[in-house]
Design an enzyme around this catalytic site. Structure first.
Site, PDB file in Angstrom:
ATOM      1  N   GLU A 100       0.864  -1.179   0.000  1.00  0.00           N
ATOM      2  CA  GLU A 100       0.000   0.000   0.000  1.00  0.00           C
ATOM      3  C   GLU A 100       0.900   1.227   0.000  1.00  0.00           C
ATOM      4  O   GLU A 100       1.891   1.283   0.722  1.00  0.00           O
ATOM      5  CB  GLU A 100      -0.843  -0.030   1.275  1.00  0.00           C
ATOM      6  CG  GLU A 100      -1.792   1.124   1.433  1.00  0.00           C
ATOM      7  CD  GLU A 100      -2.573   0.999   2.730  1.00  0.00           C
ATOM      8  OE1 GLU A 100      -2.690   2.024   3.428  1.00  0.00           O
ATOM      9  OE2 GLU A 100      -3.032  -0.099   3.054  1.00  0.00           O
ATOM     10  N   CYS A 109       5.598   7.005   7.854  1.00  0.00           N
ATOM     11  CA  CYS A 109       5.025   6.986   6.515  1.00  0.00           C
ATOM     12  C   CYS A 109       3.500   6.911   6.529  1.00  0.00           C
ATOM     13  O   CYS A 109       2.847   7.287   5.567  1.00  0.00           O
ATOM     14  CB  CYS A 109       5.591   5.825   5.720  1.00  0.00           C
ATOM     15  SG  CYS A 109       5.299   4.231   6.490  1.00  0.00           S
TER      16      CYS A 109
END
Length: 175
Positions: A40, A75
């Site tokens: 992802e 992230c």
């Protein structure tokens, strides 16, 4: 990146792994896991709050969760918050600061950042602060009294304000 013993025959029954993070780690995992991975995109996560101020407590709580509840996963955390001046005038950033200040290592509401060292985080913050008009709204300091190894980041939940007119300049946007 991983030990040769990472995938042993006994552990090889793995069906699939979900991963969100850097492409470098994703490529390494894809090889080690023999393609049994769903990747992802972590990307640049934004939140935009327009001029109509409402549900301030809820918006502050969600903003705190999005920005600071993903310790270890820089992230996956919110990267930037655009807030109309009306929110600032109504004390939004004070509410956000109070929520972030409750986070502690002792109750695991914050933890080490796995993808950046403390020195890297501090250097990035200082680069942001070199932009005209930028300022630390809260945080901005290394966590104290911890045993987090230096290869990870140990930093207080931090918000740096950068004026949008400066942020949009090509020489500043990459920072």
């Amino acid at each position: 990146m991983f030990d040769e013993g990472f995938m042993t025959p006994a552990k090889d029954a793995l069906r699939s792994t979900q991963f969100t993070g850097s492409s470098v780690v994703a490529e390494d995992l894809a090889v080690k896991l023999r393609g049994k991975i769903r990747i992802e995109d972590a990307g640049f996560d934004w939140k935009i709050i327009g001029p109509d101020v409402s549900d301030m407590d809820l918006v502050a709580q969600v903003s705190d969760q999005d920005a600071y509840a993903f310790s270890g996963q820089k992230c996956s955390a919110q990267s930037i918050l655009f807030a109309h001046k009306n929110w600032e005038d109504q004390g939004f950033f004070g509410k956000l600061e109070a929520l972030a200040a409750r986070r502690q290592l002792s109750d695991l509401t914050i933890g080490p950042v796995l993808s950046h060292t403390t020195a890297e985080i501090k250097a990035h913050m200082e680069a942001c602060l070199s932009i005209p008009g930028a300022k630390v709204l809260f945080g901005g300091k290394e966590l104290q009294g911890h045993s987090i190894p230096a290869c990870y980041g140990a930093f207080e939940p931090t918000a740096v304000h950068v004026p949008i007119k400066e942020l949009l300049k090509p020489e500043n946007f990459e920072v």
